[in-house]
Scaffold this motif. Sequence first.
Motif, PDB file in Angstrom:
ATOM      1  N   ARG A  52       8.420 -17.785 -10.088  1.00  0.00           N
ATOM      2  CA  ARG A  52       9.692 -17.334 -10.644  1.00  0.00           C
ATOM      3  C   ARG A  52      10.758 -17.265  -9.552  1.00  0.00           C
ATOM      4  O   ARG A  52      11.905 -17.570  -9.781  1.00  0.00           O
ATOM      5  N   GLY A  53      10.327 -16.788  -8.391  1.00  0.00           N
ATOM      6  CA  GLY A  53      11.201 -16.799  -7.219  1.00  0.00           C
ATOM      7  C   GLY A  53      12.447 -15.951  -7.348  1.00  0.00           C
ATOM      8  O   GLY A  53      12.581 -15.126  -8.231  1.00  0.00           O
ATOM      9  N   GLY A  54      13.356 -16.155  -6.400  1.00  0.00           N
ATOM     10  CA  GLY A  54      14.622 -15.444  -6.405  1.00  0.00           C
ATOM     11  C   GLY A  54      14.516 -14.118  -5.683  1.00  0.00           C
ATOM     12  O   GLY A  54      13.541 -13.402  -5.858  1.00  0.00           O
ATOM     13  N   PRO A  55      15.515 -13.824  -4.852  1.00  0.00           N
ATOM     14  CA  PRO A  55      15.476 -12.573  -4.096  1.00  0.00           C
ATOM     15  C   PRO A  55      15.624 -11.365  -5.006  1.00  0.00           C
ATOM     16  O   PRO A  55      15.415 -10.239  -4.583  1.00  0.00           O
ATOM     17  N   HIS A  56      16.022 -11.604  -6.265  1.00  0.00           N
ATOM     18  CA  HIS A  56      16.249 -10.504  -7.172  1.00  0.00           C
ATOM     19  C   HIS A  56      14.960 -10.075  -7.857  1.00  0.00           C
ATOM     20  O   HIS A  56      14.878  -9.025  -8.459  1.00  0.00           O
ATOM     21  N   ASP A  57      13.950 -10.922  -7.777  1.00  0.00           N
ATOM     22  CA  ASP A  57      12.693 -10.615  -8.433  1.00  0.00           C
ATOM     23  C   ASP A  57      11.857  -9.716  -7.528  1.00  0.00           C
ATOM     24  O   ASP A  57      12.299  -9.254  -6.494  1.00  0.00           O
ATOM     25  N   HIS A  58      10.634  -9.494  -7.944  1.00  0.00           N
ATOM     26  CA  HIS A  58       9.723  -8.612  -7.229  1.00  0.00           C
ATOM     27  C   HIS A  58       9.394  -9.178  -5.837  1.00  0.00           C
ATOM     28  O   HIS A  58       8.868 -10.285  -5.733  1.00  0.00           O
ATOM     29  N   VAL A  59       9.712  -8.399  -4.797  1.00  0.00           N
ATOM     30  CA  VAL A  59       9.499  -8.836  -3.420  1.00  0.00           C
ATOM     31  C   VAL A  59       8.762  -7.743  -2.662  1.00  0.00           C
ATOM     32  O   VAL A  59       9.001  -6.557  -2.901  1.00  0.00           O
ATOM     33  N   PHE A  60       7.840  -8.115  -1.769  1.00  0.00           N
ATOM     34  CA  PHE A  60       7.167  -7.100  -0.948  1.00  0.00           C
ATOM     35  C   PHE A  60       7.074  -7.603   0.487  1.00  0.00           C
ATOM     36  O   PHE A  60       7.181  -8.799   0.736  1.00  0.00           O
ATOM     37  N   ALA A  61       6.859  -6.675   1.410  1.00  0.00           N
ATOM     38  CA  ALA A  61       6.732  -7.048   2.817  1.00  0.00           C
ATOM     39  C   ALA A  61       5.412  -6.502   3.338  1.00  0.00           C
ATOM     40  O   ALA A  61       5.329  -5.357   3.778  1.00  0.00           O
ATOM     41  N   CYS A  62       4.368  -7.310   3.254  1.00  0.00           N
ATOM     42  CA  CYS A  62       3.049  -6.846   3.665  1.00  0.00           C
ATOM     43  C   CYS A  62       2.175  -8.047   3.990  1.00  0.00           C
ATOM     44  O   CYS A  62       2.189  -9.044   3.268  1.00  0.00           O
ATOM     45  N   TRP A  63       1.410  -7.953   5.102  1.00  0.00           N
ATOM     46  CA  TRP A  63       0.495  -9.035   5.470  1.00  0.00           C
ATOM     47  C   TRP A  63      -0.804  -8.958   4.682  1.00  0.00           C
ATOM     48  O   TRP A  63      -1.535  -9.936   4.587  1.00  0.00           O
ATOM     49  N   ASN A  64      -1.131  -7.814   4.170  1.00  0.00           N
ATOM     50  CA  ASN A  64      -2.399  -7.661   3.456  1.00  0.00           C
ATOM     51  C   ASN A  64      -2.152  -6.932   2.134  1.00  0.00           C
ATOM     52  O   ASN A  64      -2.593  -5.809   1.940  1.00  0.00           O
ATOM     53  N   PRO A  65      -1.413  -7.566   1.216  1.00  0.00           N
ATOM     54  CA  PRO A  65      -0.982  -6.873  -0.003  1.00  0.00           C
ATOM     55  C   PRO A  65      -2.151  -6.592  -0.950  1.00  0.00           C
ATOM     56  O   PRO A  65      -3.213  -7.203  -0.839  1.00  0.00           O
ATOM     57  N   GLU A  66      -1.943  -5.658  -1.839  1.00  0.00           N
ATOM     58  CA  GLU A  66      -2.981  -5.307  -2.818  1.00  0.00           C
ATOM     59  C   GLU A  66      -2.949  -6.292  -3.977  1.00  0.00           C
ATOM     60  O   GLU A  66      -1.938  -6.904  -4.242  1.00  0.00           O
TER      61      GLU A  66
ATOM     62  N   THR B  71       0.769   2.471  10.961  1.00  0.00           N
ATOM     63  CA  THR B  71       0.043   3.576  11.596  1.00  0.00           C
ATOM     64  C   THR B  71      -0.718   4.427  10.584  1.00  0.00           C
ATOM     65  O   THR B  71      -1.629   5.154  10.954  1.00  0.00           O
ATOM     66  N   ARG B  72      -0.326   4.382   9.313  1.00  0.00           N
ATOM     67  CA  ARG B  72      -0.993   5.209   8.298  1.00  0.00           C
ATOM     68  C   ARG B  72      -1.685   4.354   7.245  1.00  0.00           C
ATOM     69  O   ARG B  72      -2.289   4.893   6.312  1.00  0.00           O
ATOM     70  N   CYS B  73      -1.558   3.050   7.361  1.00  0.00           N
ATOM     71  CA  CYS B  73      -1.960   2.181   6.254  1.00  0.00           C
ATOM     72  C   CYS B  73      -3.471   1.983   6.216  1.00  0.00           C
ATOM     73  O   CYS B  73      -4.078   1.619   7.231  1.00  0.00           O
ATOM     74  N   PRO B  74      -4.093   2.218   5.052  1.00  0.00           N
ATOM     75  CA  PRO B  74      -5.541   1.995   4.955  1.00  0.00           C
ATOM     76  C   PRO B  74      -5.925   0.513   4.988  1.00  0.00           C
ATOM     77  O   PRO B  74      -7.090   0.182   5.212  1.00  0.00           O
TER      78      PRO B  74
ATOM     79  N   PRO C  42       0.814  -1.234   0.000  1.00  0.00           N
ATOM     80  CA  PRO C  42       0.000   0.000   0.000  1.00  0.00           C
ATOM     81  C   PRO C  42       0.842   1.275   0.000  1.00  0.00           C
ATOM     82  O   PRO C  42       0.417   2.294  -0.530  1.00  0.00           O
ATOM     83  N   TYR C  43       2.055   1.210   0.588  1.00  0.00           N
ATOM     84  CA  TYR C  43       2.864   2.430   0.604  1.00  0.00           C
ATOM     85  C   TYR C  43       3.355   2.782  -0.799  1.00  0.00           C
ATOM     86  O   TYR C  43       3.442   3.951  -1.156  1.00  0.00           O
ATOM     87  N   THR C  44       3.671   1.764  -1.599  1.00  0.00           N
ATOM     88  CA  THR C  44       4.097   2.047  -2.971  1.00  0.00           C
ATOM     89  C   THR C  44       2.975   2.765  -3.726  1.00  0.00           C
ATOM     90  O   THR C  44       3.221   3.711  -4.464  1.00  0.00           O
ATOM     91  N   ARG C  45       1.737   2.316  -3.472  1.00  0.00           N
ATOM     92  CA  ARG C  45       0.602   3.002  -4.101  1.00  0.00           C
ATOM     93  C   ARG C  45       0.546   4.468  -3.657  1.00  0.00           C
ATOM     94  O   ARG C  45       0.388   5.368  -4.479  1.00  0.00           O
ATOM     95  N   GLN C  46       0.691   4.665  -2.347  1.00  0.00           N
ATOM     96  CA  GLN C  46       0.603   6.035  -1.833  1.00  0.00           C
ATOM     97  C   GLN C  46       1.679   6.927  -2.449  1.00  0.00           C
ATOM     98  O   GLN C  46       1.410   8.043  -2.877  1.00  0.00           O
ATOM     99  N   LEU C  47       2.893   6.403  -2.509  1.00  0.00           N
ATOM    100  CA  LEU C  47       4.002   7.184  -3.060  1.00  0.00           C
ATOM    101  C   LEU C  47       3.730   7.536  -4.518  1.00  0.00           C
ATOM    102  O   LEU C  47       3.946   8.660  -4.962  1.00  0.00           O
TER     103      LEU C  47
END
Lengths: 324, 342
Positions: free
Chosen positions: A310-324, A287-290, A249-254
């Motif tokens: 596809r995997g791999g730490p080089h690929d797309h990775v996110f840290a969120c319990w409730n991702p979009e 604290t700010r996350c919708p 969600p923060y990437t969206r906000q940014l």
Amino acid sequence: MAMTETDTLLTVSDLTLYRGSAKILDHVNLSLARGETLALVGESGAGKSTIAMALMQLLDGARIEGRADLAGAGDLFSLSSRQMVRLRGKRLSMIFQDAGAALNPAYTVGRQLITTLRRNLGLTRPEAYRRAVDLFAQVGINDAEARLSAFPHQLSGGMQQRVMVAIALACNPDLLLADEPTSALDVTIQAQIIRLILSLTRERGASCIFVLHDLALASQSCDRIVVLYAGQVVESGPVAEVLNNHRHPYTRQLKSCVVEIGRADLVAPEGTVPPHDQMPKGCRFSTRCPRALARCSDDAPPPMPANPDRGGPHDHVFACWNPE
Amino acid sequence: MSFLMSSASAPRTEKVPATAPVFELIEVEKVFQVRPPNSGLSRKTVGLRALDGVRLRVDTGTSIALVGESGSGKSTLLRVLLGLDAPTGGRALYHGAPIREARAKGRDFARDVAMVYQDARGSLDPRMTVEALIAEPLRHFNIVQKDQIKARVAELLDRVGLPTDAGRRYAAGLSGGQVRRVAIARALASEPSVLVADEAVSGLDVSTQAQLLTLLRGLQRDMNLTLVFITHDLGVASYLCDEIAIMYLGRIVETGPTDVVLNAPAHPYSAALRAAAPRFFEPMPEPLSGEIPSPLDLPPGCRFSTRCPAAQPDCGERDPQLGRFGAHRAVACLHPLTNPQA
């Protein structure tokens, strides 16, 4: 871009950095391939510049945990300051936001460049001078011989930044750290400097880490992107993948705060980054996350692959319990 | 909140004829006497033309962005608009009267034209609380009764999105975004009809910038403010302002409705600025070559000809003036990029 072990130039693992009791960086992981350009983006307090300064070992009074392995040099954080001096300039170098303040006002720019060349490469004075003229020409400074005898204050902001680029690349480092190299410059000069840095690092096969706050500029200039919030990596991966198919969600906000030309609607996000003594234990954006869940503030989400197949730490990775 | 909504129709603003623009600049020129660089101990000065033949009209209730890079004369133009500097040539008018006279006449000008400075923190006295800072103009201009000041300060704080307890704090304890909000609240305290803001959202994080931009747009609409907004960011200009004036080396090179000018720039410099603004996933454009020339050593003919990708032989000979270009636009170029109809 597929990557093998040997391609990796830099691996930062679990970098946590304290200043006093404040945890400025919280388990930052990132990796960089040879020849790759990486953007660190986020807002103030996100820790983007701190990462760059920590890699250069230029931070005073900070306690660092974790590793930063540079190919062929080992863990940067366990090197002595003497060993670090030998690496700076030759293996990794840095360009600062305010070139006027980073250059020494008491010496001519030529002397500063020639000193760098002589100390790191052991060149004689005439050799270093010839190399300096050549470098000034490469960074697009006309009338290079005359400009070498100029003092920093006699040059415009754009010219000062070109001198910085020349000094940083003088000894062909394989990693260039550029901390907001163009934020202090006019837009037409900004485009010149970014293109210059990209073409010179590409020519040399060097990797580059840009610290940026402008997402659109990151999308234009970098291969991969790391989005930081209050010292935590919230999302990372190939730039098009992260910005077009974001999960955090923060990437969206940014993204939604970028004011592009012709934009008529703008929804401003609520709130601000909490102070360090009130930072939640878990996800700091909670604290700010919708989309925050009950567990988010206590339980830090680990990096999760966006494309598990596809995997791999080089690929797309996110840290969120409730991702979009 | 009612006073903030209705202040635009307060009797004060009605004594001027509705037809006269708020500001009108006619061939304004500002020459500073400076010692040339490397002149040693010599006291001889030369004229630096910071503004040259500037024509600008700001109508009541409009919002106009002044855009340009360092050295383009934006700040000098601002000082002329505020009456801080007298133009050395041409006429600078406020509601039809010379700005300097209007300013000297009494407090009306200072009350009606409010300013948000670029260095918001530096513009606020570090030894005054936020409440005292906002109360100062209320008291100075007798805006409300003495016993109402506290309540009005609270209303203003609320209007700019600050909590009431912010009133007890000092500027040093506020973040960059909060300091800008205080500066805006202080500017609005005198119930002005014109707000002049110099880079009011630059140097901030994007989310703080977005918060301030939505605030400023809301204020401009609710209070029917005339907004003069100096910025280097075309995105900000297009979000906030109906009209745009693009400056280069002391001259306005193009003006018109913001969306029209940015969609189809007529001046090659406007086009270059437009292209240089970062856009998602667009390939980086070929940047303009070179840097802005010294105003002490202007090139002959068109002052942009040394960097212009579309320069023709006559551009180095004739100096184009800002001339009408279609119904609502004006451009200073011998070979504009688009047709006036566009």
